[in-house]
Design a protein around this motif. Sequence first.
Motif, PDB file in Angstrom:
ATOM      1  N   PRO A  23     -40.355 -65.921 -15.731  1.00 45.66           N
ATOM      2  CA  PRO A  23     -39.213 -66.800 -15.877  1.00 45.66           C
ATOM      3  C   PRO A  23     -38.595 -67.289 -14.668  1.00 45.66           C
ATOM      4  CG  PRO A  23     -38.602 -64.131 -15.946  1.00 45.66           C
ATOM      5  CD  PRO A  23     -40.181 -64.612 -15.988  1.00 45.66           C
ATOM      6  N   ASP A  24     -39.048 -66.897 -13.452  1.00 46.57           N
ATOM      7  CA  ASP A  24     -38.777 -67.571 -12.286  1.00 46.57           C
ATOM      8  C   ASP A  24     -39.675 -68.515 -11.810  1.00 46.57           C
ATOM      9  OD1 ASP A  24     -36.439 -65.810 -12.071  1.00 46.57           O
ATOM     10  OD2 ASP A  24     -37.404 -64.450 -10.942  1.00 46.57           O
ATOM     11  N   GLN A  25     -40.753 -68.856 -12.467  1.00 48.21           N
ATOM     12  CA  GLN A  25     -41.479 -69.775 -12.025  1.00 48.21           C
ATOM     13  C   GLN A  25     -41.489 -71.214 -13.058  1.00 48.21           C
ATOM     14  OE1 GLN A  25     -45.338 -67.252  -9.998  1.00 48.21           O
ATOM     15  NE2 GLN A  25     -45.605 -68.007 -12.148  1.00 48.21           N
ATOM     16  N   PRO A  26     -41.293 -72.212 -12.507  1.00 49.45           N
ATOM     17  CA  PRO A  26     -41.083 -73.481 -12.992  1.00 49.45           C
ATOM     18  C   PRO A  26     -42.295 -74.020 -13.791  1.00 49.45           C
ATOM     19  CG  PRO A  26     -40.983 -74.032 -10.651  1.00 49.45           C
ATOM     20  CD  PRO A  26     -41.102 -72.465 -10.781  1.00 49.45           C
ATOM     21  N   PRO A  27     -42.137 -74.674 -14.686  1.00 43.84           N
ATOM     22  CA  PRO A  27     -43.264 -75.368 -15.545  1.00 43.84           C
ATOM     23  C   PRO A  27     -44.518 -75.933 -14.638  1.00 43.84           C
ATOM     24  CG  PRO A  27     -41.191 -75.954 -16.602  1.00 43.84           C
ATOM     25  CD  PRO A  27     -40.884 -75.256 -15.276  1.00 43.84           C
ATOM     26  N   GLU A  28     -43.988 -76.765 -13.683  1.00 39.48           N
ATOM     27  CA  GLU A  28     -45.078 -77.444 -12.802  1.00 39.48           C
ATOM     28  C   GLU A  28     -45.792 -76.329 -12.049  1.00 39.48           C
ATOM     29  OE1 GLU A  28     -41.119 -77.995 -10.547  1.00 39.48           O
ATOM     30  OE2 GLU A  28     -41.620 -78.002 -12.483  1.00 39.48           O
ATOM     31  N   ASP A  29     -45.269 -75.531 -11.630  1.00 35.78           N
ATOM     32  CA  ASP A  29     -45.920 -74.081 -10.941  1.00 35.78           C
ATOM     33  C   ASP A  29     -46.690 -73.489 -12.027  1.00 35.78           C
ATOM     34  OD1 ASP A  29     -44.437 -74.965  -8.804  1.00 35.78           O
ATOM     35  OD2 ASP A  29     -43.848 -72.956  -8.285  1.00 35.78           O
ATOM     36  N   ARG A  30     -46.374 -73.263 -13.192  1.00 27.85           N
ATOM     37  CA  ARG A  30     -47.151 -72.380 -14.175  1.00 27.85           C
ATOM     38  C   ARG A  30     -48.307 -72.958 -14.320  1.00 27.85           C
ATOM     39  NH1 ARG A  30     -43.053 -69.755 -18.529  1.00 27.85           N
ATOM     40  NH2 ARG A  30     -41.332 -69.292 -17.257  1.00 27.85           N
ATOM     41  N   ALA A  31     -48.149 -74.571 -14.530  1.00 26.20           N
ATOM     42  CA  ALA A  31     -49.349 -75.498 -14.844  1.00 26.20           C
ATOM     43  C   ALA A  31     -50.390 -75.284 -13.736  1.00 26.20           C
ATOM     44  CB  ALA A  31     -48.963 -76.879 -14.993  1.00 26.20           C
ATOM     45  N   ARG A  32     -49.999 -75.254 -12.559  1.00 31.16           N
ATOM     46  CA  ARG A  32     -51.118 -75.225 -11.141  1.00 31.16           C
ATOM     47  C   ARG A  32     -51.716 -73.830 -11.502  1.00 31.16           C
ATOM     48  NH1 ARG A  32     -48.627 -73.960  -5.162  1.00 31.16           N
ATOM     49  NH2 ARG A  32     -50.857 -73.531  -4.254  1.00 31.16           N
ATOM     50  N   TRP A  33     -50.890 -72.718 -11.595  1.00 33.64           N
ATOM     51  CA  TRP A  33     -51.403 -71.259 -11.426  1.00 33.64           C
ATOM     52  C   TRP A  33     -52.498 -71.273 -12.851  1.00 33.64           C
ATOM     53  CZ3 TRP A  33     -51.016 -70.585  -7.022  1.00 33.64           C
ATOM     54  CH2 TRP A  33     -49.727 -70.558  -6.101  1.00 33.64           C
ATOM     55  N   ARG A  34     -52.053 -71.849 -13.958  1.00 32.40           N
ATOM     56  CA  ARG A  34     -52.857 -71.702 -15.016  1.00 32.40           C
ATOM     57  C   ARG A  34     -54.365 -72.453 -14.697  1.00 32.40           C
ATOM     58  NH1 ARG A  34     -50.956 -70.165 -19.702  1.00 32.40           N
ATOM     59  NH2 ARG A  34     -48.820 -71.321 -18.991  1.00 32.40           N
TER      60      ARG A  34
END
Length: 275
Positions: free
Chosen positions: A221-232
């Motif tokens: 929940p503390d990771q924004p969508p753009e960060d999630r896309a990068r980590w994925r």
Amino acid sequence: MPGFDLHTHSSCSDGTLRPTELVELAISRQLSGIALTDHDTTAGVEEARTAAHGKLVVLTGCELSAEHEGQPVHVLGYAFDPEEPVFSDKRAWIRAGRVGRAERMVERLRELGADVRFERVLELAGDASIGRPHVARAMVEAGVVPDVASAFSEEWIGTGGRAYVPKPAVTPVEAVELIRGAGGAAVLAHPSIHAGAKPVPEAVIRDMAAAGMAGLEVDHPDQPPEDRARWRLLAGELGLEVTGSSDCHGELYGYRMGVCRTPAAIVDRLLARTA
């Protein structure tokens, strides 16, 4: 929807709910299972399993304290043997160091004019693995900050802040090796900015993957969508499982159990990677 919440905390570390209450919350959210990942301790796992009485899977877990160049790196361990001596001794060493760290932070706070007392921090922690949230709660009680989140800033006890003190910790690669050595699976928790810390460098994540890390906590929940896309994308490149978790601390962050979840099929693949 069902699924697992693979990152939860009880009052055995810095959460506000007893393991039993945490399990009750998970059942009410219709989860299939949780991992109890208290900081550097497995003290609450048996209580949680007793409370679950077949209604919920409770995985053995912990969130291990690691550091890289003075920045915290949190590594989640799952399904390891809590009695394995090397890992058990290292967790005990880290927990012991947490007490001295909290005392030094209180000393710095008092030097800055904040009327925070170490005795109160100890009372708030009780038998738990003591951490910064206990210091932050004492700061709120003393009127130093309006809420716990405000304590985690450069002004106070955020990473690198005026009253911040690093904790005894292992390296990220050592954390992976310790978890795997105890027969468990290692996952990097919330690689984005956390409590004032910088994101975990990609080179460190690659080294952890090379050491046998099994997954990356992408949906948090503390990771924004753009960060999630990068980590994925990075997880896919490195062959890591993608997990979702709430990092629930009970009242501390709004009882957010289950806001991000990991499908059971991914949990099965994750556990299949245990050493």
